[in-house]
Design a protein around this motif. Sequence first.
Motif, PDB file in Angstrom:
ATOM      1  N   PRO A 237     -36.759 -66.320 -64.175  1.00 32.80           N
ATOM      2  CA  PRO A 237     -37.882 -65.508 -63.702  1.00 32.80           C
ATOM      3  C   PRO A 237     -39.048 -65.580 -64.681  1.00 32.80           C
ATOM      4  CG  PRO A 237     -35.834 -64.234 -63.726  1.00 32.80           C
ATOM      5  CD  PRO A 237     -35.539 -65.549 -64.356  1.00 32.80           C
ATOM      6  N   LYS A 238     -40.227 -65.618 -64.169  1.00 40.08           N
ATOM      7  CA  LYS A 238     -41.480 -65.619 -64.934  1.00 40.08           C
ATOM      8  C   LYS A 238     -41.711 -66.896 -65.744  1.00 40.08           C
ATOM      9  CE  LYS A 238     -40.971 -60.755 -65.358  1.00 40.08           C
ATOM     10  NZ  LYS A 238     -40.435 -59.778 -66.242  1.00 40.08           N
ATOM     11  N   SER A 239     -40.909 -67.910 -65.534  1.00 39.03           N
ATOM     12  CA  SER A 239     -41.187 -69.151 -66.253  1.00 39.03           C
ATOM     13  C   SER A 239     -41.522 -70.240 -65.241  1.00 39.03           C
ATOM     14  CB  SER A 239     -39.979 -69.571 -67.069  1.00 39.03           C
ATOM     15  OG  SER A 239     -40.166 -70.907 -67.494  1.00 39.03           O
ATOM     16  N   LYS A 240     -42.571 -70.990 -65.546  1.00 36.56           N
ATOM     17  CA  LYS A 240     -42.962 -72.057 -64.622  1.00 36.56           C
ATOM     18  C   LYS A 240     -42.180 -73.325 -64.917  1.00 36.56           C
ATOM     19  CE  LYS A 240     -47.422 -70.672 -63.249  1.00 36.56           C
ATOM     20  NZ  LYS A 240     -48.761 -70.486 -63.665  1.00 36.56           N
ATOM     21  N   LYS A 241     -41.559 -73.373 -66.094  1.00 32.81           N
ATOM     22  CA  LYS A 241     -40.981 -74.646 -66.519  1.00 32.81           C
ATOM     23  C   LYS A 241     -39.464 -74.647 -66.536  1.00 32.81           C
ATOM     24  CE  LYS A 241     -44.914 -76.024 -69.080  1.00 32.81           C
ATOM     25  NZ  LYS A 241     -45.672 -75.838 -70.247  1.00 32.81           N
ATOM     26  N   LEU A 242     -38.876 -73.471 -66.706  1.00 31.82           N
ATOM     27  CA  LEU A 242     -37.453 -73.471 -67.053  1.00 31.82           C
ATOM     28  C   LEU A 242     -36.529 -73.216 -65.878  1.00 31.82           C
ATOM     29  CD1 LEU A 242     -37.690 -71.437 -70.388  1.00 31.82           C
ATOM     30  CD2 LEU A 242     -37.719 -73.891 -70.077  1.00 31.82           C
ATOM     31  N   LEU A 243     -35.383 -73.920 -65.899  1.00 31.62           N
ATOM     32  CA  LEU A 243     -34.278 -73.620 -64.979  1.00 31.62           C
ATOM     33  C   LEU A 243     -33.078 -73.225 -65.830  1.00 31.62           C
ATOM     34  CD1 LEU A 243     -34.418 -76.550 -62.396  1.00 31.62           C
ATOM     35  CD2 LEU A 243     -35.192 -74.190 -62.082  1.00 31.62           C
ATOM     36  N   LEU A 244     -32.271 -72.327 -65.293  1.00 33.90           N
ATOM     37  CA  LEU A 244     -31.071 -71.889 -65.997  1.00 33.90           C
ATOM     38  C   LEU A 244     -29.884 -72.560 -65.307  1.00 33.90           C
ATOM     39  CD1 LEU A 244     -29.808 -70.006 -68.097  1.00 33.90           C
ATOM     40  CD2 LEU A 244     -29.760 -68.217 -66.361  1.00 33.90           C
ATOM     41  N   LEU A 245     -29.195 -73.444 -66.065  1.00 29.69           N
ATOM     42  CA  LEU A 245     -28.134 -74.245 -65.448  1.00 29.69           C
ATOM     43  C   LEU A 245     -26.780 -73.914 -66.068  1.00 29.69           C
ATOM     44  CD1 LEU A 245     -29.981 -77.669 -65.747  1.00 29.69           C
ATOM     45  CD2 LEU A 245     -30.010 -76.120 -63.795  1.00 29.69           C
ATOM     46  N   GLN A 246     -25.741 -73.972 -65.263  1.00 24.42           N
ATOM     47  CA  GLN A 246     -24.372 -73.916 -65.779  1.00 24.42           C
ATOM     48  C   GLN A 246     -23.801 -75.306 -65.530  1.00 24.42           C
ATOM     49  OE1 GLN A 246     -23.412 -71.145 -67.282  1.00 24.42           O
ATOM     50  NE2 GLN A 246     -25.181 -69.940 -66.603  1.00 24.42           N
ATOM     51  N   VAL A 247     -23.368 -75.954 -66.618  1.00 27.28           N
ATOM     52  CA  VAL A 247     -22.922 -77.339 -66.481  1.00 27.28           C
ATOM     53  C   VAL A 247     -21.451 -77.436 -66.859  1.00 27.28           C
ATOM     54  CG1 VAL A 247     -23.416 -79.719 -67.114  1.00 27.28           C
ATOM     55  CG2 VAL A 247     -25.241 -78.024 -67.185  1.00 27.28           C
ATOM     56  N   ASP A 248     -20.650 -77.952 -65.937  1.00 32.10           N
ATOM     57  CA  ASP A 248     -19.227 -78.138 -66.208  1.00 32.10           C
ATOM     58  C   ASP A 248     -19.059 -79.436 -66.987  1.00 32.10           C
ATOM     59  OD1 ASP A 248     -16.571 -78.636 -66.218  1.00 32.10           O
ATOM     60  OD2 ASP A 248     -16.253 -78.322 -64.059  1.00 32.10           O
ATOM     61  N   THR A 249     -18.716 -79.314 -68.298  1.00 32.99           N
ATOM     62  CA  THR A 249     -18.532 -80.518 -69.121  1.00 32.99           C
ATOM     63  C   THR A 249     -17.051 -80.691 -69.467  1.00 32.99           C
ATOM     64  OG1 THR A 249     -19.168 -79.154 -70.995  1.00 32.99           O
ATOM     65  CG2 THR A 249     -20.838 -80.647 -70.163  1.00 32.99           C
ATOM     66  N   GLY A 250     -16.207 -80.249 -68.565  1.00 35.59           N
ATOM     67  CA  GLY A 250     -14.762 -80.441 -68.714  1.00 35.59           C
ATOM     68  C   GLY A 250     -14.124 -79.446 -69.668  1.00 35.59           C
ATOM     69  N   GLU A 251     -14.897 -78.456 -70.133  1.00 33.76           N
ATOM     70  CA  GLU A 251     -14.327 -77.452 -71.021  1.00 33.76           C
ATOM     71  C   GLU A 251     -13.886 -76.248 -70.188  1.00 33.76           C
ATOM     72  OE1 GLU A 251     -18.127 -78.153 -72.718  1.00 33.76           O
ATOM     73  OE2 GLU A 251     -17.331 -77.920 -74.735  1.00 33.76           O
ATOM     74  N   GLU A 252     -13.312 -75.225 -70.872  1.00 33.16           N
ATOM     75  CA  GLU A 252     -12.797 -74.073 -70.128  1.00 33.16           C
ATOM     76  C   GLU A 252     -13.876 -73.389 -69.277  1.00 33.16           C
ATOM     77  OE1 GLU A 252      -9.157 -72.693 -72.859  1.00 33.16           O
ATOM     78  OE2 GLU A 252     -10.728 -71.205 -72.520  1.00 33.16           O
ATOM     79  N   GLU A 253     -15.003 -73.171 -69.917  1.00 29.40           N
ATOM     80  CA  GLU A 253     -16.115 -72.473 -69.245  1.00 29.40           C
ATOM     81  C   GLU A 253     -17.281 -73.454 -69.081  1.00 29.40           C
ATOM     82  OE1 GLU A 253     -14.792 -68.319 -69.487  1.00 29.40           O
ATOM     83  OE2 GLU A 253     -16.592 -69.186 -68.580  1.00 29.40           O
ATOM     84  N   PRO A 254     -18.059 -73.344 -68.012  1.00 25.13           N
ATOM     85  CA  PRO A 254     -19.280 -74.176 -67.971  1.00 25.13           C
ATOM     86  C   PRO A 254     -20.235 -73.793 -69.104  1.00 25.13           C
ATOM     87  CG  PRO A 254     -18.903 -73.025 -65.870  1.00 25.13           C
ATOM     88  CD  PRO A 254     -17.912 -72.487 -66.848  1.00 25.13           C
TER      89      PRO A 254
END
Length: 656
Positions: free
Chosen positions: A573-590
């Motif tokens: 919210p309120k950012s023109k540039k940023l996205l908040l991503l959850q990335v699964d890299t094969g670990e327990e938690e994204p």
Amino acid sequence: MSCNKKAYITTPIYYVNDIAHIGHAYTTIIADTLARYSRMIGLDTYLLTGTDEHGQKIEQSALERGKSPQEYADEISATFKDLWDDFGISYDKFIRTTDEEHKIGVQKAFLKMKEKGDVYKDVYKGHYCISCETFFPKTQLVDDEFCPECGRATSVVEEESYFFRLSAYQERLMAWYEERPDCILPKSKRNEVIRFVEGGLDDLSITRTSFDWGVKLPEELDDPKHVMYVWLDALMNYLTALGYGTDEKNMDFWPARIHLIGKDILRFHAIYWPAFLMSLDLPLPKHVAAHGWWTRNGAKMSKSKGNVVNPREVADAYGLDNFRYFMLREVPFGGDGDFSQKALIDRINSDLGNDLGNLLNRLIGMSGKYFDGRVECDMVDEYYQTELDEVNESLKKLEPLLFDMQLHRYLEELWRPLSVANKAIDKYQPWRLMKEGKEDEAMALNGLIATILAKVSIMLDPVMPQISPLIASALGFSIDNKSWNRLIIDNKPLEVFTIEKIPPLFPRIEEPLLANDEPSISSKKEKALEKASNEKKKIEITAQSEGIALIGIDQFFQTALKVGTIVKSEEVPKSKKLLLLQVDTGEEEPRQVVAGIKEWYSAQSLLGTQVCVVANLKPAKLMGMKSEGMILAAKDENGLSLIRPEAPKTNGTKIG
Ligand code: ME8
């Protein structure tokens, strides 16, 4: 619609820190289109535009050029006015915030808000972005220093200030958004505003003491070191233009039917402005409509970046009406659009040349050949009622589309009758009808084509006010409220006429007409600006690009690169540039990664995408959110692309 209805339509008032570009022309052309349509259907219409001339940004621009702010404002304001005059923009008033009446009106409003108990004095401490003329709390800054809107360094401000009790209006604002679902258009933008307001509103600093290029406080307050905050001053133009606080003779145009703005200034118009109006006990505007960005090769176009397309050059080269049509047809209102000569040429050759221009030529040809140019429309319903019904059905949909700001849909729908006409010629073949001795049918077919062209020219007139009258004149009538009533509302036939031969309206364009279709984003101006305003970033970039040191393979392998899949993706919210991503890299938690890629990818489009992640970066905080990695991407003058595995790989697969 009855004649006593009012339509007050406004554009933003443009900063006089540089000359106009196509973004400004876009807003103004849309407003002009709405105003022309409103006048045509008999509404008492008032179109306002003008220039925003106070504030620190203008003061600085003037100083940089060795001019006084007034001298500088006079000069640039005149270039806007000249441009709109040359473009035939049908404004009823061109307001300047340096106009004496405007200043008086703003002072009266300030006093009224104060008397109401909505204004109090305190000290403002915080960050200010001069380029955006906006205060930001520290939590919203990027890297604790840079403006979240434009990326420039902010300055720290601590000064005595008058505040407006914006916080007191939160509930009433929410009630407004709730009760009037179309108060903010497009509707998706309304949700953004609601989310912002739900997050809580701070009181707003509405005066400054560190410079003087602004409207002084009312004398009654005896506080000469303060000038008004430029946004309070600027927003008030919508009222002072009607005489608020001075000669109120035009105040019956209030409330505005529509404030047209770009999405960059939605917060000011959808939050501050209605709150000010509530404080002044005035009704709220019916609609605030925010359009998207015009970009150039993917980069935002703005005066301060120096990558601007000059609207005068485009209109001179391609024709003003063609340019107007292109801007309104090419991009859905609210969305962003990339300007290119190719897209413009395609629209001119295809929509305007093939569909519209050729149809008129065919009619001129057929009626000339078979009937010495005579066209009769009174038998059309006898032979071609189905086609007429189809055409009238489309035309009925137009007005709601226009006032709902679906301008591209308006034009799309307006092209349906043209397609009905072109198809009817192919289907009924006038040359065959003539051969078979069915002269009446052939005449009625010409009448159908003329009727369609006449109706289309009327509804196209607000968008193309130079060309549409030429079509109408070839068909023996002129476009006004009377002909609109007769042909669009009452569906009466055109009088018998002899068609006038006119030269082709849309000669085919084979090649770009403007020499330089290159992005000018690397212009000297932008470089200079970037250098001055963002020294820190510049140093980092230079260090990276110039000091490329050679490293051993073991050093390379110190970077843990892994394949991951984006499993959740949302906007910050309120950012023109940023996205908040959850990335699964094969670990327990994204892993949570905050990525500055929103200008090129929507949150939605990334779900399920595989990406390459730098997995051993020290966690960092961006806009208060933890980021545990970096996503690899490549960026050049054509934009940014993510680096992805060529074929799907198991999450966590090592890269190297
Ligand atoms: O904001 N694409 O003035 P401004 C599309 N003075 N439209 C664009 C654009 C782009 N790249 N860049 C600008 C201000 N615009 C204030 C307004 S109103 C009370 C005060 C258009 O000169 C868009 O409409 O920066 C934007 O809102 C407007 O120009 C602002 O121009």
